[in-house]
Scaffold this active site. Structure first.
Site, mmCIF file in Angstrom:
data_model
loop_
_atom_site.group_PDB
_atom_site.id
_atom_site.type_symbol
_atom_site.label_atom_id
_atom_site.label_comp_id
_atom_site.label_asym_id
_atom_site.label_seq_id
_atom_site.Cartn_x
_atom_site.Cartn_y
_atom_site.Cartn_z
ATOM 1 C CB CYS A 129 -0.972 0.001 1.164
ATOM 2 S SG CYS A 129 -2.362 -1.103 0.863
ATOM 3 C CE LYS A 174 2.787 -4.923 7.966
ATOM 4 N NZ LYS A 174 1.390 -4.562 8.111
HETATM 5 N N1 NAD Z 1 -4.074 -5.063 1.584
HETATM 6 C C1 NAD Z 1 -4.101 -4.083 2.469
HETATM 7 O O1 NAD Z 1 -3.406 -4.099 3.493
HETATM 8 C C2 NAD Z 1 -5.020 -2.899 2.245
HETATM 9 C C3 NAD Z 1 -5.299 -2.039 3.322
HETATM 10 C C4 NAD Z 1 -6.139 -0.955 3.124
HETATM 11 C C5 NAD Z 1 -6.667 -0.707 1.854
HETATM 12 N N2 NAD Z 1 -6.356 -1.534 0.818
HETATM 13 C C6 NAD Z 1 -6.944 -1.255 -0.490
HETATM 14 O O2 NAD Z 1 -8.055 -2.132 -0.672
HETATM 15 C C7 NAD Z 1 -8.151 -2.534 -2.043
HETATM 16 C C8 NAD Z 1 -8.088 -4.048 -2.136
HETATM 17 O O3 NAD Z 1 -6.847 -4.470 -1.627
HETATM 18 P P1 NAD Z 1 -6.482 -6.013 -1.476
HETATM 19 O O4 NAD Z 1 -5.142 -6.049 -0.836
HETATM 20 O O5 NAD Z 1 -7.610 -6.737 -0.853
HETATM 21 O O6 NAD Z 1 -6.358 -6.409 -3.019
HETATM 22 P P2 NAD Z 1 -6.145 -7.885 -3.649
HETATM 23 O O7 NAD Z 1 -5.476 -7.654 -4.956
HETATM 24 O O8 NAD Z 1 -5.550 -8.797 -2.633
HETATM 25 O O9 NAD Z 1 -7.628 -8.404 -3.913
HETATM 26 C C9 NAD Z 1 -8.468 -7.862 -4.877
HETATM 27 C C10 NAD Z 1 -9.389 -8.975 -5.393
HETATM 28 O O10 NAD Z 1 -10.327 -8.388 -6.307
HETATM 29 C C11 NAD Z 1 -10.573 -9.348 -7.338
HETATM 30 N N3 NAD Z 1 -11.196 -8.648 -8.475
HETATM 31 C C12 NAD Z 1 -10.602 -7.916 -9.450
HETATM 32 N N4 NAD Z 1 -11.535 -7.426 -10.292
HETATM 33 C C13 NAD Z 1 -12.739 -7.846 -9.838
HETATM 34 C C14 NAD Z 1 -14.084 -7.651 -10.271
HETATM 35 N N5 NAD Z 1 -14.371 -6.915 -11.340
HETATM 36 N N6 NAD Z 1 -15.074 -8.252 -9.574
HETATM 37 C C15 NAD Z 1 -14.800 -9.008 -8.487
HETATM 38 N N7 NAD Z 1 -13.545 -9.228 -8.031
HETATM 39 C C16 NAD Z 1 -12.531 -8.638 -8.692
HETATM 40 C C17 NAD Z 1 -9.216 -9.962 -7.611
HETATM 41 O O11 NAD Z 1 -9.314 -11.202 -8.265
HETATM 42 C C18 NAD Z 1 -8.657 -10.068 -6.171
HETATM 43 O O12 NAD Z 1 -8.964 -11.326 -5.589
HETATM 44 C C19 NAD Z 1 -7.020 -1.803 -2.772
HETATM 45 O O13 NAD Z 1 -7.518 -0.602 -3.295
HETATM 46 C C20 NAD Z 1 -6.020 -1.525 -1.663
HETATM 47 O O14 NAD Z 1 -5.210 -0.399 -1.938
HETATM 48 C C21 NAD Z 1 -5.569 -2.647 0.994
#
Ligand code: NAD
Length: 331
Positions: free
Chosen positions: A270, A330
């Site tokens: 992030c 981590k």
């Molecule tokens: N990982 C973290 O620590 C964290 C913390 C706070 C905010 N965020 C934010 O949250 C969001 C998600 O992060 P994440 O780490 O869970 O991402 P990730 O990449 O682990 O998961 C995203 C998921 O969305 C799916 N996806 C993609 N397109 C799709 C669609 N059209 N319909 C349904 N599913 C779909 C993907 O296959 C994937 O499994 C990002 O914007 C990230 O910046 C992440």
């Protein structure tokens, strides 16, 4: 309240598990069929402490179900959370392709939905994205925002490795709302979810909420780069130790002890991408963010500084065998 979640990664799957554990009926949808298959068998596709137990329970109790049909997810729920990825484009800006794809699926389902539906975007996106998302949903569905559907931007602040605790006990909830009805509905949902442990809640515009997420990450990253900058000075001062300096600084309540650990800098999924996205967004508005620029610059230099230190201690590193402790993102 029936809930659906688009995107079952770190954020979406943890949310799904915690909601199901709380008694909510959750329908999950992910474009990645392999991932969906694993989850529907009660397995977690990534490492997150405690999540496997919650997912096992959620699947066996049928409180969490998976669907391969995005339309079904929207038609059989009252609120849809979007938690898809927003990775970095080559120019540093946020890639909104996955958000746009999710909106297309949700919009086309909304065109067939008679009841009011609330869409909640939780992915990290630049200011203005939510208002554009509402326009896109209106265009695709032929329905009217505020009237037929509501929209909120509700940033996620969880830390990987602590995702379950952070989802159950967040420091605060930020709701950016299209209108009062949308915000009321999401606030009501969170009151049910957290009940007596309801954290402080801030309701505001969509744009403020979008910027709060980027500003929070930029500030935390800045603390890391700040203490790394002080560490470079400590290296040149006999009898100075950055760990002690950081401890003394962090005891000030106005500053706080968190994110004052000198080291190789920040990494992970992030901070680097969000800071670059914030810079790219500000550039479009002709605004310079020198503190964010310096935060990234110090961070990029930090691993090289570690190599220089090793060279100062060991001489030429060529041919030396080097052990690296704490290799994981981590520990
Ligand atoms: N990982 C973290 O620590 C964290 C913390 C706070 C905010 N965020 C934010 O949250 C969001 C998600 O992060 P994440 O780490 O869970 O991402 P990730 O990449 O682990 O998961 C995203 C998921 O969305 C799916 N996806 C993609 N397109 C799709 C669609 N059209 N319909 C349904 N599913 C779909 C993907 O296959 C994937 O499994 C990002 O914007 C990230 O910046 C992440």
């Amino acid at each position: 309240m029936r809930l659906s979640i688009f995107g079952l990664g770190h954020v979406g799957l943890t949310l799904a598990a915690c909601l199901a554990d709380n008694g909510f009926q959750v329908l999950g949808y992910d474009v990645d069929e392999k991932k969906s298959h694993m989850i529907s068998n009660g397995r977690v596709p990534f490492h997150e402490p405690g999540l496997d137990i919650l997912i096992g329970k959620a699947i066996s109790s049928k409180r969490l179900c998976l669907t391969s049909d995005p339309e079904e997810a929207v038609l059989s729920s009252d609120i849809t959370f979007i938690t898809v990825g927003t990775p970095e484009k080559p120019d540093g800006s946020a890639d909104l392709t996955y958000v746009d794809e999710a909106l297309k699926s949700i919009g086309s389902a909304l065109s067939r939905k008679k009841d009011y539906h609330l869409v909640v975007l939780r992915s990290t996106v630049p200011p203005g994205t939510s208002r554009e998302a509402v326009k896109a949903l209106e265009k695709i569905s032929g329905k009217k925002g505020e009237e037929n559907f509501g929209f909120c931007f509700n940033p996620e602040f969880l830390r990987e490795g602590n995702a379950v605790q952070d989802t159950l006990y967040p420091d605060r909830i930020i709701i950016g709302e299209l209108d009062k009805k949308s915000g009321d509905l999401l606030e009501d949902f969170y009151k049910r979810f957290h009940s007596s442990k309801m954290p402080p809640l801030l309701r505001t515009t969509l744009e403020n909420a979008e910027l709060i997420k980027y500003a929070a990450n930029a500030f935390l990253a800045m603390k890391v780069s700040f203490i790394n900058m002080i560490a470079r000075l400590c290296e040149r001062i006999p009898h100075a130790d950055v760990e002690v300096v950081a401890k003394g600084v962090g005891l000030d309540k106005r500053i706080g002890a968190y994110f004052l650990k000198a080291g190789l800098g920040f990494g992970g999924s992030c901070f680097p991408k969000d800071l670059k996205a914030l810079l790219a967004y500000a550039k479009r508005l002709n605004v310079r963010l020198p503190l964010v620029e310096a935060t990234l610059q110090i961070n990029e230099d930090q691993p090289l500084r570690a190599m220089q230190l090793a060279e100062e201690l060991l001489g030429d590193l060529k041919g030396k065998r080097i052990a690296i402790l704490g290799l994981a993102f981590k520990p």
